[in-house]
Structure formats: C-alpha cells, structure tokens
Design a protein around this motif. Structure first.
Motif, PDB file in Angstrom:
ATOM      1  N   ALA A  37      -5.776  76.485-111.195  1.00 57.83           N
ATOM      2  CA  ALA A  37      -7.085  76.641-110.550  1.00 57.83           C
ATOM      3  C   ALA A  37      -8.197  76.494-111.588  1.00 57.83           C
ATOM      4  CB  ALA A  37      -7.175  78.003-109.878  1.00 57.83           C
ATOM      5  N   LEU A  38      -7.981  77.116-112.742  1.00 51.61           N
ATOM      6  CA  LEU A  38      -8.986  77.010-113.805  1.00 51.61           C
ATOM      7  C   LEU A  38      -9.136  75.569-114.272  1.00 51.61           C
ATOM      8  CD1 LEU A  38      -8.160  80.185-115.906  1.00 51.61           C
ATOM      9  CD2 LEU A  38     -10.357  79.669-114.856  1.00 51.61           C
ATOM     10  N   GLU A  39      -7.986  74.899-114.405  1.00 55.68           N
ATOM     11  CA  GLU A  39      -8.051  73.494-114.830  1.00 55.68           C
ATOM     12  C   GLU A  39      -8.836  72.672-113.820  1.00 55.68           C
ATOM     13  OE1 GLU A  39      -4.091  72.139-115.541  1.00 55.68           O
ATOM     14  OE2 GLU A  39      -3.938  73.200-117.464  1.00 55.68           O
ATOM     15  N   ARG A  40      -8.562  72.945-112.524  1.00 51.50           N
ATOM     16  CA  ARG A  40      -9.303  72.212-111.492  1.00 51.50           C
ATOM     17  C   ARG A  40     -10.789  72.506-111.597  1.00 51.50           C
ATOM     18  NH1 ARG A  40      -4.995  73.354-108.248  1.00 51.50           N
ATOM     19  NH2 ARG A  40      -6.028  75.131-107.285  1.00 51.50           N
ATOM     20  N   GLU A  41     -11.093  73.774-111.919  1.00 49.90           N
ATOM     21  CA  GLU A  41     -12.502  74.130-112.047  1.00 49.90           C
ATOM     22  C   GLU A  41     -13.145  73.340-113.194  1.00 49.90           C
ATOM     23  OE1 GLU A  41     -13.299  78.242-112.867  1.00 49.90           O
ATOM     24  OE2 GLU A  41     -15.446  77.835-113.036  1.00 49.90           O
ATOM     25  N   ILE A  42     -12.426  73.280-114.335  1.00 51.63           N
ATOM     26  CA  ILE A  42     -12.963  72.524-115.473  1.00 51.63           C
ATOM     27  C   ILE A  42     -13.181  71.071-115.086  1.00 51.63           C
ATOM     28  CG2 ILE A  42     -12.416  71.652-117.777  1.00 51.63           C
ATOM     29  CD1 ILE A  42     -11.133  74.282-118.412  1.00 51.63           C
ATOM     30  N   GLU A  53      -3.052  80.358-111.309  1.00 52.01           N
ATOM     31  CA  GLU A  53      -4.400  80.650-111.808  1.00 52.01           C
ATOM     32  C   GLU A  53      -4.835  79.611-112.847  1.00 52.01           C
ATOM     33  OE1 GLU A  53      -3.571  85.335-111.368  1.00 52.01           O
ATOM     34  OE2 GLU A  53      -4.521  84.715-113.218  1.00 52.01           O
ATOM     35  N   SER A  59     -13.713  69.919-112.233  1.00 54.07           N
ATOM     36  CA  SER A  59     -14.794  69.764-111.253  1.00 54.07           C
ATOM     37  C   SER A  59     -16.155  69.611-111.940  1.00 54.07           C
ATOM     38  CB  SER A  59     -14.827  70.964-110.321  1.00 54.07           C
ATOM     39  OG  SER A  59     -15.351  72.076-111.003  1.00 54.07           O
ATOM     40  N   TYR A  60     -16.230  69.994-113.227  1.00 52.71           N
ATOM     41  CA  TYR A  60     -17.503  69.867-113.933  1.00 52.71           C
ATOM     42  C   TYR A  60     -17.647  68.529-114.642  1.00 52.71           C
ATOM     43  CZ  TYR A  60     -18.409  74.830-113.279  1.00 52.71           C
ATOM     44  OH  TYR A  60     -18.654  76.041-112.741  1.00 52.71           O
ATOM     45  N   ALA A 116     -13.538  79.487-119.247  1.00 53.65           N
ATOM     46  CA  ALA A 116     -12.343  79.038-118.523  1.00 53.65           C
ATOM     47  C   ALA A 116     -11.269  78.604-119.516  1.00 53.65           C
ATOM     48  CB  ALA A 116     -12.698  77.890-117.585  1.00 53.65           C
ATOM     49  N   ARG A 124     -19.447  78.676-118.976  1.00 51.30           N
ATOM     50  CA  ARG A 124     -18.351  78.844-118.011  1.00 51.30           C
ATOM     51  C   ARG A 124     -17.130  78.025-118.472  1.00 51.30           C
ATOM     52  NH1 ARG A 124     -15.119  81.550-115.914  1.00 51.30           N
ATOM     53  NH2 ARG A 124     -13.773  80.490-114.432  1.00 51.30           N
TER      54      ARG A 124
END
Lengths: 668, 163
Positions: free
Chosen positions: A249-254, A246, A256-257, A115, A111
C-alpha cells in the motif's frame, strides 16, 4: 587565451539588495569574493546567513530523498542517450507556477520520505518475524504451549539436546544413572544435531529429573511467548502477510505521487539556488541602509553590467584593475575551445603563464589521431559525436565541448588512417579475399607502420621533438614577456642549442643512420657545426642556470641542470607510444578480421564473420579510443606541460544558479 | 627421436605463448583487483559506474600488448598459414624477442592494477579529479609500452635475419 578581468565594487541601497543579487545570479558573470577587512573599520558588518543556508540545505535534502524514493518505486523512463539532453529551460510563467507549488511539494516530499522510512521499518519487522518462525518450526508437532509447566501433580520440561537421538537411546541413557526418577519422554522432532523433547515427571521429582536431563546435555527451550507453537506460527504468518499488504500500500502511495516528480525537481533546484544566494549574501558588507559587493568580472562585460546596475537598480559601480589575485577564465574559439576541459583538469594557468589551450589543441588532435589511426574508427567517432551534437541542441556546455573534442579527434583519426592505410584494420583485403576470391587492397597514402615500424618510430620521435620544442618555445615566450633574460637563455635558448645540436649530430652517426634507414650522410662540416652548437648550449646551461650564485655553487647548479638532459631523452622516447598504440589498433583489428574469416565464404561463414566483426571492432574501438585518450593526456600533461606549465591559478567561479534539473534564463 | 623435431618452431611458438600468457595473467590480476575496488565504489554510488569502469580497464592493455606480440610472432613464423620452417637459432631469437612484453607486461599490469585501485578510491571521494587518477595509472603503463616496443622491433628485425 585568458580573459582579462576587472575588479568590480557595487554599492547599493538595502531595498534594492534582493533585486541586485537576483540580477547578478542571472547574469552569471561576477565572481563574488570575501569583503575587504577594512570595511569592518568603517562600520560595515556581514550578515550571518548560516541558519538560513542550513535550513535551505535541509529542505533540498528532503527533496532529494523524496526523488530517490520515487525513482526506486516508479523509475523515470529515460532514453539511452538522455544524459546528452541537458537541462530544460523554464519560462517565467512556469517558474512562478512551480514556486506556488512549493509548500504543497514540501508536504509531498516529507510524506514520501516518511513512507520510505515506514517501508524500511516494516521490512525490518518482517525479517524479525521470519526468524521467529524459523525458531518455531521444529516444535510444530507439540500440542501444548511452549511455556507449559505442568499440572498440580505433574511437571513438564520442554527443551532440546544438541544431537540426534531416538526415544530408546534417550531413555536408556537417562536410566543409566542410579538415582534417576521415573520420567516420560516424548520426542517432538529430530533434526541433524538437535532433538526436541517433551518430558513429563512427577512434580516432586521435577528438580532431580531436570538435573539428570541436563547431565545428558539438555537445555530448556527459552521463549518469550505463550501458546501452542502451530497456533503461534499461524499468527506470525498472518502478521507477515499484513505487513506485506501495508508495504505494497505504501509503495502504491509513493507511486501515486509520480506526477509530482517535475515539481519536486524544481523544489530541489529552487533550494539549491537559494542556498547559493544566501551564501553570497553572507559575503556582503552592510551598514544601516547600504550594502557593498566586491568581486571580479570579465572586463568585456564590465561596461554593460555597470550600465544595467546603475540604471535599473540605482547602484553605484566602481571598476578597477583586477590586480594579482584575479581568478582565471579561459576563452577560446572554434577548434581550440573543446580542449579547455583537458587544461582545466590539469590546472588553471597562474599569473604570468599563458593559456596553453590553443597550442595544445593542435597537438592533441594530431597525437590522438596517430594513436588510434584507423579511418573507419575515425569516421565512427566523428559521425557519433556529430549526430549527438545535432540531435541534442540543449546539451550542457561541458558535455558539448567533450563531444566536439572527440569529433575533431575523429577527423584526425580518419586522416592518419588514410595515411597509414588502415580501414577496420585490413577489412578490405580480408573480405575481398574470403568472399570474392579476389584480393583488393587500399594502398596507404604514405606508408604502412606494420611493414616499416622503424620509419614510424622515427616519425614518432620527430613529432615528439616538435611537440617538446614548442613547449620550450612557450617557456621562452613567457620569459621574454616577463623580461627574465637569464631564464630565457639558461632555461630555453641554450637547451634548444644543446638538444638541437645533438640531434643534428646524430645525422653523422652511422649507427643512427642505419637504424633510421637513411642512406645519405651529412657532410663532415655539418657534424662540426652541430657539435659546436651543442657544446655552446651545454656550456651556457652550466654557466647561466644560476648566475647569481658564487662560482662553485653556480657550476654545481648548472651541472645539475645539465643532468636534465636525461629527462629530455626519456621525454623523447616516451613518444614511442605513438607507434605502439597505433600498431596495437591495427594489429588487433587484423586479428578479429582473421578470426571472422576462418569460417569460409558460405552463408554460415558470412554470419559468423558479421558477428565477430561487430563484437571485435566495438571492443577494439572502445579500448583503443580509451588508450589514445589517456596517453594523449599523458603526453600533454607530463612531457609538454612539463616544459613550461605549472598552473595554480584560481578558476573563475561566477555567482549563478548551479542547478541540476532546470535552467533559469528569463528575468524572474 | 628428438632429432626429427624441428626445434625452431617450438621455441618460437613458446615465445608467442609466453607473451600472451604472462601479459594476459598480469592484466587479469590487475583488472580483477581494480574491479573489486570499483564494485565497492558502485555499491555506495551507482552513478560513478562509468568513471570507475574506465579506471578498471586501464590495467587491461598489457594483455592486449601480449596478444599483439603473440599474433605478430604467429604470423611471422608461419603458424597462421604459409610455411613454418624456422631454424633453431631463429626460434630462440623469437622466444627472446617475446620475453620483454611477457615479463614487463605481467609485472606492470599488476602494479598498474594497484595504481588503478587507488585511482578508484580517489574517484569515490573526488570524482572531478578522475583524469589525474588516470594519469597516475598510465605512468606505470609507459614501461609496458617500452617493452612492447622492444619486442616489436626485435620481431620485425628477426624476420630479416638470415640465420
């Protein structure tokens, strides 16, 4: 010292294969080699594991990419000295919990990579949208669509001229031809070297009108989209904003991991380990229910390893003499161990050569110390390395060795600094003179090289001769050990006589004595003795370099070898760098002290002095420590090793877990 | 009007200036070239920064040797305090003594810069072979050291001459 090696062959049942391999990987003491060719005749075959290996490699790469993505958006907080810290050891419990996490981590890693790719793709789209926007910007005032062609009776032509024009100029030029059909021209925008134009004419005249415009340099605006430019621009801006949302958002998702970092690191290590294991698996000879491993093991560890393998894993073990192609493992102790790394960067000793580490270590510290030769710099080096070693107990072995080496070099630097009376150059006299109006000096224990450079030069040569003769001594030892008497005399003893006699003879030469500042001349009989020794040496070299050849060739080869005396000369002269680099440290330190003390003894003077002192001496220590390191290596590699050491042995490379982030010690 | 000028000190200072100028220029060129190569390697792999930085520094020593000679000369001829009375012959001698490190420093630093560039290229492909690359570059420096030695010995020798 080179560790004695034994050849080990392990025979085991296939059901124990995994356990045996894991045991060996943990023990880290067997260098597994390719199987014997004769095994194949006995019906043994090798397993092809390249598919597995490439699959593991792929998974490892995914993990590495994911970590890189994580590092980009959520950088790990690292201390300045974290590179000293070393890998953390994992307990069995942690290991298994991490192993359980792996399927989940694989998903996360994929993922993360996805991303990261999406972000790249979206960034690309933003760039393309922006360039479209740039293209549109001159047309903002146009209130019809760019692809507008006109009405039933009128035709509109939209495009630009490659120069800056006003409406009047354009109209005048247009009608300067006779057959120009009537036209309405409106300038939408003028830029330097570009005029954007909206022209309207009757539909029947359209072709003629455009033809006339083209004669004046007109070209049509080519567009791929429909619509009024300002509306289109607004649309693009919204698209860019959406893309940016977007991306964030993707950066935030990264980000978050980021909690998964340690598990991801484990995954990378895990697959590195498995790749290594399957690499070894392909070297195993196997048949029906048995497998055979051949390799090399340090003789001292052969017995405990055999016992463990036979009792725990039902394997049969055969220990033999290692033979000629055994890999080389160096083992030294205490003071000499740290310079192993320096020998390794040159070459591993080959068969018949001794490990030069212990002899070299002694000279290494002395030469380094003489080149840096400042008591304060030595103390800083010593303390820096000492504290780092104390603070980071878990440091990787190679790093530990380097730091210990520099720690001992620091001690030697201190010693020579005291001998030559250098403490931050001349900081003591400078400070006492500038700030206390009363000069205090620390006299050198021996002498000051700046005051008596000739003495220092002679001393450098003496050190050089001792160093070179020691190297030749090692060669002699190796020749005697191999019972190669011709080489022992032709390459070693006669050289000792020639060079040694030559040096002794110098003490009869007036020019040399006056240069060296010696007053006592040796008695004449010494000169004769020295000349005779040197003569015998030269004659010996001439005759015994290649005694197995015919006389003419023998003498020619001998004469060529004798010519090597020039290389001895340049080798000895090469040690003059001990003087040059030693002086460089002291004199540059003095320059900085002087610069600092130029501003007097007031508060301002003291502050400036402190600043100059800090910057100047940091710089000087850095550059001269680097110089000392490089040139000590050079003296060892070129001058010292040149006398006896060729290298070419294969390094002992045991089957182990070569991981990046964690260590696995326990039985897992 | 020139008769009133003390030419000795002029030539001596010229020597000191040449030592620091020429050796410094050489080092600047060498370090600059190595820096370009180093930056190229770091764009590919930032973790090699410390290794290529060391390689980049290697051609910098000639400039330091030049400074060293300049400084020793300055202090010997009394420019940094003390009396600055140097005879014409002595001034020329100081100039001559400064020339080895000036000329050899200039040329060897440029050559060493080239060797360092190759060493940096080597680090890009085989980082574990770094110490060998350092040795290759250090080979060039030998000649700068020999020149430095001659300059040092000459300058200290001149001080004792009585001309």
């Amino acid at each position: 010292m080179k560790v004695p090696m034994s050849r080990i062959t392990i025979y085991g049942g296939k059901k124990d294969r995994k356990a045996v391999l894991e045991f060996l990987q943990r023990q880290q003491c067997v260098d597994i080699c390719e199987p014997d060719a004769e095994n194949e005749d006995l019906g043994f075959s090798n397993m092809n594991t390249s598919d597995f290996q490439s699959e593991f490699m792929r998974e490892k790469t995914v993990g590495e990419k994911a970590l890189a993505a994580l590092d980009r958006y959520a950088p790990e907080e690292k201390g300045l000295l974290s590179s000293f810290a070393g890998r953390r050891a994992l307990s069995a419990e942690e290991y298994y919990s991490y192993v359980d996490d792996i399927p989940e981590m694989m998903n996360i890693a994929e993922r993360l990579c996805e991303a990261e790719e999406e972000i790249g793709e979206k960034r690309g789209r933003i760039v393309r949208r922006r360039s479209e926007l740039d293209e549109l910007s001159p047309w903002m005032k146009l209130d019809v669509s760019l692809s507008e062609t006109g009405t039933k009776n009128s035709s509109c032509i939209i495009g630009m001229f490659p120069e800056e024009l006003t409406e009047a100029q354009l109209t005048e030029r247009y009608y300067s031809a006779d057959a120009a059909p009537p036209v309405y021209i409106e300038i939408v925008n003028t830029l330097p070297r570009q005029t954007c134009v909206f022209a309207l004419c009757s539909r029947t005249d359209a072709a003629a009108c455009e033809g006339r415009l083209r004669e004046l340099g007109f070209s049509r605006m080519k567009t791929s989209y429909d619509g009024v430019p300002s509306e289109r621009a607004e649309q693009i801006k919204q698209e860019i904003a959406a893309l940016e949302r977007e991306i964030s958002a993707l950066e935030r998702e990264i980000i978050s991991y980021k909690g998964a970092r340690s598990s991801l690191k484990f995954m990378v290590d895990y697959y590195a380990m498995r790749t290594e294991k399957y690499g070894v698996l392909s070297k195993l000879s196997q048949r029906n229910r048995v497998f055979v491993i051949t390799g090399f093991v340090p003789s001292a560890e052969a017995a405990p390893l055999t016992a463990a393998l036979e009792h725990k894993y039902n394997a049969a073990v055969e220990i033999e003499d290692a033979g000629e192609d055994a890999p080389v493992l160096l083992k030294n102790r205490y003071l000499t161990e740290p310079v192993e790394g320096i020998v390794k960067t040159f070459a591993m000793p080959s068969r018949g050569e001794i490990d030069p580490t212990s002899i070299m270590a002694f000279f290494y510290y002395i030469l380094f110390g003489m080149m840096l030769s400042d008591a304060a710099y030595g103390l800083i080096m010593f303390l820096g390395c000492f504290i780092a070693l104390k603070k980071f107990k878990n440091m990787e072995p190679d790093m530990k060795k380097s730091l210990r080496m520099f720690m001992y070099c620091g001690i030697s630097t201190m010693f020579w600094g005291v001998m030559f009376g250098s403490y931050f150059g001349d900081i003591v006299p400078t400070v006492s003179r500038t700030f206390f109006n009363h000069e205090v000096t620390i006299p050198p224990l021996w002498f000051e090289p700046v005051k008596d450079p000739m003495k220092m030069l002679m001393f450098s040569f003496v050190i050089g001769i001792i160093h070179l003769f020691t190297g030749l001594g090692v060669k002699l030892y190796q020749c005697v050990k191999a019972k190669d008497w011709v080489a022992a005399f032709g390459d070693c003893i006669f050289w000792y006589m020639l060079i040694g006699g030559g040096i002794l003879y110098l003490f009869r030469v007036d020019m040399f004595l006056s240069m060296a500042g010696l007053s006592s001349k040796l008695p004449a009989v010494w000169g004769t003795v020295a000349a005779v020794i040197a003569g015998i040496g030269a004659l010996g070299i001439l005759l015994f370099t290649a005694p197995k050849n015919k006389m003419g060739k023998r003498l020619a080869k001998g004469a060529y070898s004798l010519y090597g005396v020039t290389s001895w000369l340049s080798d000895i002269l090469s040690y003059s760098r001990l003087l040059a680099l030693g002086l460089a440290t002291g004199v540059i330190a003095t320059v900085f002290n002087k610069m600092g003390s130029m501003f007097g003894s007031g508060i301002v003077g003291a502050v400036i002095f402190a600043v100059v002192f800090l910057i100047g001496h940091t710089l000087n220590l850095g550059i001269n420590a680097l110089g000392a390191y490089v040139h000590t290596n050079r003296l060892q590699f070129v001058e010292f090793f040149g006398k006896f050491f060729e290298g070419g042995g294969k390094e002992f490379h045991p089957f182990a877990a070569h991981t990046k982030y964690y260590k696995f010690k326990e039985e897992i | 009007m020139f008769e009133s000028i003390d030419w000795g000190i002029v030539f001596a200072l010229l020597g000191a200036a040449l030592a620091s100028i020429m050796a410094g220029v050489g080092s600047a060129i060498g370090v600059g070239k190595a820096g370009e190569a180093a930056a190229g390697v770091v764009t590919e792999d930032p973790s090699k920064f410390s290794k290529v930085l060391i390689m980049q520094l290697l051609p910098g020593t000639q400039g330091i040797y030049g400074l060293l000679i300049a400084f020793i000369t300055l202090s010997q001829i009394g420019i940094l305090g003390g009396s600055a009375e140097i005879s014409f012959a002595k001034g020329l001698l100081y100039l001559a003594a400064c020339l080895p490190i000036a000329i050899v420093g200039l040329l060897s630093a440029i050559s060493q810069g080239k060797a360092a560039v190759s060493g940096i290229m080597m680090i890009a492909k085989k980082p574990d072979q770094m110490s060998k690359g350092m040795i290759f570059a250090a080979m060039v420096e030998t000649y700068a050291i020999l020149a430095l030695l001659v300059s040092i010995l000459a300058i200290f020798g001149i001080a004792g001459l009585n001309i």
